[in-house]
Scaffold this active site. Structure first.
Site, PDB file in Angstrom:
ATOM      1  N   HIS A 211     -15.481   3.623  29.327  1.00 26.57           N
ATOM      2  CA  HIS A 211     -15.970   4.663  28.420  1.00 26.57           C
ATOM      3  C   HIS A 211     -14.778   5.387  27.803  1.00 26.57           C
ATOM      4  O   HIS A 211     -13.679   5.415  28.370  1.00 26.57           O
ATOM      5  CB  HIS A 211     -16.844   5.662  29.170  1.00 26.57           C
TER       6      HIS A 211
ATOM      7  N   GLU B 111     -14.019   8.507  27.575  1.00 26.45           N
ATOM      8  CA  GLU B 111     -13.431   9.554  28.417  1.00 26.45           C
ATOM      9  C   GLU B 111     -12.519   8.966  29.492  1.00 26.45           C
ATOM     10  O   GLU B 111     -11.431   9.481  29.741  1.00 26.45           O
ATOM     11  CB  GLU B 111     -14.518  10.387  29.093  1.00 26.45           C
TER      12      GLU B 111
ATOM     13  N   CYS C  97     -21.430  11.152  30.276  1.00 32.36           N
ATOM     14  CA  CYS C  97     -22.388  10.678  31.273  1.00 32.36           C
ATOM     15  C   CYS C  97     -21.946  11.164  32.663  1.00 32.36           C
ATOM     16  O   CYS C  97     -20.888  11.763  32.823  1.00 32.36           O
ATOM     17  CB  CYS C  97     -22.469   9.152  31.242  1.00 32.36           C
TER      18      CYS C  97
ATOM     19  N   CYS D 142     -18.490   9.753  33.772  1.00 34.97           N
ATOM     20  CA  CYS D 142     -17.363  10.402  33.101  1.00 34.97           C
ATOM     21  C   CYS D 142     -17.215  11.854  33.542  1.00 34.97           C
ATOM     22  O   CYS D 142     -16.096  12.341  33.713  1.00 34.97           O
ATOM     23  CB  CYS D 142     -17.527  10.294  31.596  1.00 34.97           C
TER      24      CYS D 142
END
Length: 157
Positions: free
Chosen positions: A53, A55, A83, A86
């Protein structure tokens, strides 16, 4: 000194880089002492890695830049609400502030996660969370991406 809008625009540029590569357009940057130290965009498809992801990637790059896995006194800018995975990484990295653009209509991740973070027995705190920065631009980027994806799927069928 740059403001949240300036930095979020850089996160949006990162998201657009990911979109050009066929990824879900979410971008993230990390700022320390008013300097960009990490940039990431979703790369799950290209890396064949569900944890890639935006992040996570920006956290990894910032850690390398600071030569430390603790990212105290940093600000993470991300185009979409993080999410749970993260948010956990943000917490363990000790990032001081999160700024995000669009909201997750499915999970309400940060909002729920913050309730956990501020319990007295949790020692890893996120000091400040700001949401809705460039909300329209961040939201439209994602909604257009998925709208176009659905059109392609319907066209093939």
């Amino acid at each position: 000194m740059f403001d949240d809008v300036y930095w979020m625009k850089l996160a949006l540029l990162a998201a657009k880089k990911g979109e050009k590569k066929g990824e879900v357009p979410i971008g993230s940057i990390i700022v320390y002492k008013n300097k960009l130290i990490g940039t990431g965009w979703n790369s799950c498809i290209s890396q064949k890695n569900p944890t890639a992801h935006a992040e996570i990637i920006s956290i990894q790059k910032a850690g390398q830049k600071l030569n430390n896995y603790r990212l105290k006194n940093t600000v993470l800018y991300v185009t979409h609400e993080p999410c749970w995975m993260c948010a956990s990484a943000i917490m363990f990295a000790r990032i001081s502030r999160i700024v995000y653009g669009s909201y997750s209509s499915k999970y309400d991740c940060i909002t729920n996660f913050v309730n956990i973070l501020y319990k007295k027995n949790i020692k890893h705190h996120i000091v400040n969370i700001t949401s809705g920065i460039l909300l329209y631009e961040c939201s439209i980027l994602l909604s257009d991406f998925f709208k176009n994806k659905r059109k392609k799927i319907n066209f093939v069928n």
